[in-house]
Enzyme design. Structure first.
Site, PDB file in Angstrom:
ATOM      1  CE  LYS A   1      38.101  42.417  43.315  1.00 25.46           C
ATOM      2  NZ  LYS A   1      39.668  42.560  42.053  1.00 25.46           N
TER       3      LYS A   1
ATOM      4  CB  CYS B   1      49.371  29.361  34.641  1.00 22.44           C
ATOM      5  SG  CYS B   1      48.756  30.044  35.307  1.00 22.44           S
TER       6      CYS B   1
ATOM      7  CE  LYS C   1      42.628  31.426  44.809  1.00 26.74           C
ATOM      8  NZ  LYS C   1      43.709  31.480  43.802  1.00 26.74           N
TER       9      LYS C   1
END
Ligand code: ME8
Length: 476
Positions: free
Chosen positions: A303, A131, A300
């Site tokens: 945006k 990742c 969490k």
């Protein structure tokens, strides 16, 4: 506080990625470390407090490209943003290390050479799920619906020639060190978590080089590879002292007394990092203190969700000390803490404007009625009570604030009960006694809050000295 070896108390924060501007999470860890450093210093201990930026790797290279900047120019700019924010937040760090610093790069190469010479690093082939958001390899167990839960993205399958670092052979020794607290993972539940991981799974040798990431440190023995960003990053904890990479020449401050990290990077800090040290014959860090994440409205911050709380907005609304206080009092250090601007504002008004601010302004105003000969600043405000010391030494930061704010509430209650504004005309002697106690209480409170709210502590001390009342916090 006595310490036989006289070694400075060494505290670290992670070196943060410069793929974007610093945010509230970075501020959280760094403020917490600053509080502990200031507390240790205030208790007479020599300290070293390191911070810095992690500037290599695929993720950062991609961001630089996106903004059409040369990577070095890009990382210079963002690293500067971190420095600026630490300035604004009154972070008193000892040194700021950047992983693009040439001395750091040389030391990393020296370490890699040593690890290769001793056989800890060998050439092989690596296949695994990677990742880029985490810059970490993932196991099947780490994924949710095939995706990295932290980045909500499918990791890429990496299949390439790579240099590997031996992990498996050191697994029993590492497990033992964590079990017996030679490497103390704290809070306790993170120790349990990491031990159950180590006991349940075989630590695979890890890939420590990449063939296709040019924004990194070349391996000294094979320039077609660059170093895996974590190996580069971990060594900051030693190169921050200007270390040259020679394991026989380790800085006197090492091992770190405590490393503060978020739970997202616990596993790498409790496996890859100590294993590098063990291969080099360097002692492991003493304590790895892991905190939870800051959530915004239970989620969490992202945006897309539109729930990002910007650190600059907090600073503008609550000031430096308000921001420091509100972040650290939002929940136990170690757990996830959930914040909303509404709740922070409520707490600001209750604890800072009405609580501490009101206490100080009432007492200083009343004190103007004291005979100047009896108005004296209380001495000895530097001493921490044992209970508070214990909380701070154990990194129980929100509990320490609760302890102090209990005293604030008690002092406010004492004023309400004794009514010194009446005593001043009815019983001057009693008035003087009550005021001496209150002035003493405030002097203590001012010195106890210094690690958390240095500017406010200073303002209170000045108000006491100059007998001038100050509005510390205006209601919002
Ligand atoms: O991981 N709540 O850098 P990074 C609380 N470069 N803390 C948070 C947070 C949140 N929501 N988000 C981030 C890296 N943090 C590597 C580290 S160290 C050798 C290399 C804090 O920029 C927390 O300390 O992703 C977390 O561990 C760190 O920032 C991750 O910062």
């Amino acid at each position: 506080m006595s310490n036989a070896s006289n070694k400075p108390f060494f505290i670290t924060t992670p070196v943060y990625y410069v793929n974007g501007k610093p945010h509230i999470g970075h501020a959280y860890t760094t403020i917490a470390a600053d509080v502990v450093a200031r507390f240790q210093k205030g208790s007479g201990r020599e300290i070293f407090f390191s911070v810095g930026t992690d500037e290599h790797g695929a993720k950062i290279a991609a961001k630089a490209k996106e903004s059409e900047k040369d990577p070095q120019v890009f990382v210079d700019e963002i690293s500067e943003e971190f420095k600026k924010l630490w300035g604004k937040l009154h972070i008193q760090y000892s040194s700021f290390i950047r992983t693009t610093n040439p001395k750091h790069i040389a030391a990393v190469q020296k370490v890699l050479q040593t690890l290769s010479d001793t056989g800890a690093i060998y050439k092989g082939f690596y296949e695994g799920l990677y990742c880029v958001g985490c810059e970490q390899f993932k196991t099947a167990d780490d994924l949710v619906d095939g995706k990295c839960p932290d980045h909500n993205s499918v990791p890429e399958l990496m299949k390439e020639e790579s240099y590997l670092m031996k992990m498996t052979e050191l697994q029993p020794e590492l497990t033992k060190k964590i079990k017996n607290d030679e490497l103390a993972v704290r809070p306790e539940r993170y120790k349990k978590e990491i031990l159950s991981f180590l006991e349940g799974e075989k630590l695979e040798d890890i890939s420590i080089s990449r063939k296709n990431v040019s924004w990194g440190i070349p391996l000294p023995f094979d320039k077609t590879h660059t170093t895996y960003v974590w190996v580069d990053a971990f060594l900051n904890y030693l190169t921050v002292f200007g270390w040259d990479g020679d394991e026989k020449n380790v800085p006197k401050e090492w091992p770190a007394d405590v490393q503060f990290i978020g739970k997202d990077i616990l596993r790498v800090h409790a496996t890859i990092w100590p294993v590098i040290l063990m291969h080099l014959g360097i002692p492991v860090q003493k304590t790895l203190f892991t905190h939870g994440h800051i959530l915004s409205g239970g989620k969490k911050m992202s945006k897309t969700l539109g729930n990002v709380i910007a650190i600059d907005d907090l600073l503008e609304r609550f000031g430096v000390d308000g921001t420091r206080y509100l972040l650290l009092s939002a929940g136990p250090f170690g757990e996830d803490v959930d914040v909303t601007v509404e709740r922070l504002t409520e707490k600001y008004n209750a604890d800072l404007a009405n609580g501490l601010g009101n206490l100080v302004s009432r007492v200083v105003k009343l004190a103007s009625n004291l005979q100047s000969t009896t108005y004296r600043q209380q001495q000895g405000g530097e001493e921490y009570p044992e209970d508070l010391k214990k909380l701070l030494s154990g990194y129980k930061l929100s509990e320490a604030l609760q302890y102090i704010w209990k005293k604030v509430a008690e002092a406010n209650r004492y004023i309400d009960e004794t009514k010194p504004w009446e005593l001043v005309t009815t019983n001057q002697a009693e008035f003087e006694t009550v005021m001496q106690k209150l002035l003493g209480d405030i002097a203590f409170i001012a010195s106890w809050i210094e690690p958390f709210m240095p500017e406010t502590a200073e303002k209170i001390k000045q108000a006491l000295q100059e007998r001038k009342t100050v509005p510390l916090f205006e209601r919002i």
